[in-house]
Design an enzyme around this catalytic site. Sequence first.
Site, PDB file in Angstrom:
ATOM      1  N   HIS A  18       0.769  -1.558  -0.142  1.00  0.00           N
ATOM      2  CA  HIS A  18       0.163  -0.032  -0.373  1.00  0.00           C
ATOM      3  C   HIS A  18       0.471   1.647   0.115  1.00  0.00           C
ATOM      4  O   HIS A  18       0.833   1.964  -1.078  1.00  0.00           O
ATOM      5  CB  HIS A  18      -0.990  -0.253   1.290  1.00  0.00           C
ATOM      6  CG  HIS A  18      -1.766  -1.360   1.445  1.00  0.00           C
ATOM      7  ND1 HIS A  18      -2.597  -1.867   1.936  1.00  0.00           N
ATOM      8  CD2 HIS A  18      -2.358  -2.006  -0.020  1.00  0.00           C
ATOM      9  CE1 HIS A  18      -3.502  -2.669   1.984  1.00  0.00           C
ATOM     10  NE2 HIS A  18      -3.189  -2.643   0.164  1.00  0.00           N
ATOM     11  N   HIS A  41      -8.694  -7.893  -7.668  1.00  0.00           N
ATOM     12  CA  HIS A  41      -8.975  -8.912  -7.398  1.00  0.00           C
ATOM     13  C   HIS A  41      -8.907  -7.899  -5.519  1.00  0.00           C
ATOM     14  O   HIS A  41      -8.187  -7.792  -4.083  1.00  0.00           O
ATOM     15  CB  HIS A  41      -7.867  -9.983  -7.035  1.00  0.00           C
ATOM     16  CG  HIS A  41      -7.645 -10.976  -7.402  1.00  0.00           C
ATOM     17  ND1 HIS A  41      -6.912 -10.510  -8.463  1.00  0.00           N
ATOM     18  CD2 HIS A  41      -7.538 -12.274  -7.443  1.00  0.00           C
ATOM     19  CE1 HIS A  41      -6.950 -11.930  -9.400  1.00  0.00           C
ATOM     20  NE2 HIS A  41      -7.102 -12.747  -9.145  1.00  0.00           N
ATOM     21  N   SER A  97      -6.951  -2.618  -0.468  1.00  0.00           N
ATOM     22  CA  SER A  97      -5.997  -1.312  -1.698  1.00  0.00           C
ATOM     23  C   SER A  97      -7.614   0.018  -2.106  1.00  0.00           C
ATOM     24  O   SER A  97      -7.499   0.123  -2.727  1.00  0.00           O
ATOM     25  CB  SER A  97      -5.800  -2.285  -2.748  1.00  0.00           C
ATOM     26  OG  SER A  97      -4.386  -3.005  -2.598  1.00  0.00           O
ATOM     27  N   GLU A 115     -13.936  -8.474  -7.564  1.00  0.00           N
ATOM     28  CA  GLU A 115     -13.571  -9.318  -6.656  1.00  0.00           C
ATOM     29  C   GLU A 115     -14.764 -11.167  -6.626  1.00  0.00           C
ATOM     30  O   GLU A 115     -16.820 -10.083  -6.787  1.00  0.00           O
ATOM     31  CB  GLU A 115     -14.520  -8.846  -5.220  1.00  0.00           C
ATOM     32  CG  GLU A 115     -14.135 -10.228  -4.297  1.00  0.00           C
ATOM     33  CD  GLU A 115     -12.567 -10.845  -3.955  1.00  0.00           C
ATOM     34  OE1 GLU A 115     -12.816 -12.583  -4.143  1.00  0.00           O
ATOM     35  OE2 GLU A 115     -12.073 -10.254  -4.160  1.00  0.00           O
ATOM     36  N   ASP A 139     -14.401 -12.689 -12.765  1.00  0.00           N
ATOM     37  CA  ASP A 139     -13.702 -14.394 -13.171  1.00  0.00           C
ATOM     38  C   ASP A 139     -12.316 -12.390 -12.824  1.00  0.00           C
ATOM     39  O   ASP A 139     -13.060 -12.020 -14.162  1.00  0.00           O
ATOM     40  CB  ASP A 139     -13.296 -14.678 -13.930  1.00  0.00           C
ATOM     41  CG  ASP A 139     -11.961 -15.363 -14.240  1.00  0.00           C
ATOM     42  OD1 ASP A 139     -11.634 -16.663 -13.138  1.00  0.00           O
ATOM     43  OD2 ASP A 139     -10.833 -14.612 -14.841  1.00  0.00           O
ATOM     44  N   ALA A 140     -11.433 -12.623 -12.302  1.00  0.00           N
ATOM     45  CA  ALA A 140     -10.432 -11.799 -12.000  1.00  0.00           C
ATOM     46  C   ALA A 140      -9.873 -11.666 -13.296  1.00  0.00           C
ATOM     47  O   ALA A 140      -9.364 -10.165 -13.877  1.00  0.00           O
ATOM     48  CB  ALA A 140      -9.028 -11.839 -11.165  1.00  0.00           C
ATOM     49  N   ASP A 160      -3.707  -8.538  -7.274  1.00  0.00           N
ATOM     50  CA  ASP A 160      -3.463  -8.506  -6.374  1.00  0.00           C
ATOM     51  C   ASP A 160      -4.168 -10.361  -5.577  1.00  0.00           C
ATOM     52  O   ASP A 160      -5.496 -10.101  -4.717  1.00  0.00           O
ATOM     53  CB  ASP A 160      -3.859  -7.622  -4.528  1.00  0.00           C
ATOM     54  CG  ASP A 160      -3.289  -8.031  -3.787  1.00  0.00           C
ATOM     55  OD1 ASP A 160      -3.392  -8.842  -3.138  1.00  0.00           O
ATOM     56  OD2 ASP A 160      -3.644  -7.274  -2.387  1.00  0.00           O
TER      57      ASP A 160
END
Length: 276
Positions: A18, A41, A97, A115, A139-140, A160
Amino acid sequence: MNYRHSFHAGNSADVVKHGLLIALVRALQQKPGALTLIDTHAGCGLYDLEDDRAQRTGEATQGVVRAFADSNPLLDDYRAAVRAVNEGTEPRLYPGSPQVLAQLLRLQDFLILNEKHPEDIAALRASMRGLPAAVHQRDAYELWLAVLPTRTPRGVVVVDPPYEQTDERERITDTLAAAQRKWAHGVTAIWYPLKNRETHLRWKQQLRRLGIAKFLVIEHWLYDAEQPGIYNGAGLFIINPPYAFTQGLAPLLEAYRAALAPDGHRGVISAEWLDG
């Protein structure tokens, strides 16, 4: 490796991740043009450090707690982002994040969050209520490609994942290759845990074969020697980092190394170009 974030919120990896994301976005914001910030994510968005899951691991004591105890002003922007979601002086809540990125938005910027996990998406929507963000449940890796190229001339994709799936690194590699074909000039930041050096070196070899010209590797190894079978640290791959970010990186990394070094260890944090 299972990295469900509720158990690890506020640990040393979060602090470095971060802190560097703040520096990266602010470097890009030195130009007035709009940015699209994308988190593939996103997780829950906000974490209670007194929750049973966080207390079970106690990892925040080696991360955000150490960062707050340190006096180096280079960590002030990071500490301010954590204080922004807390009422008291000590961090009880930890911003993921999505919350960190939302704090950085200017009027002309956009935030896209994704997400897939059914419990986490509900928590994410609740934590981001009232904030200017588009929230998706997809789906990411499909979303990563679907939003490229961004509608604004510039953007940042933050990847992430929890690394729960055995093919996570392969999916990242394949999706990054496809993303480069669609959006070669864009900035991408990929977080990863460091557990085994041999596995990590093999992955870097695979990524090197993609032939990406500006591929920065930042690695934070917590211990002076590898500790087999346990979490050893974390890093970020950053594609196309701006010059304003890289020129101020060395003292920032040293500040985080010094603040987060475990007792009895100096640790190592480094930045190098993948093609170097």
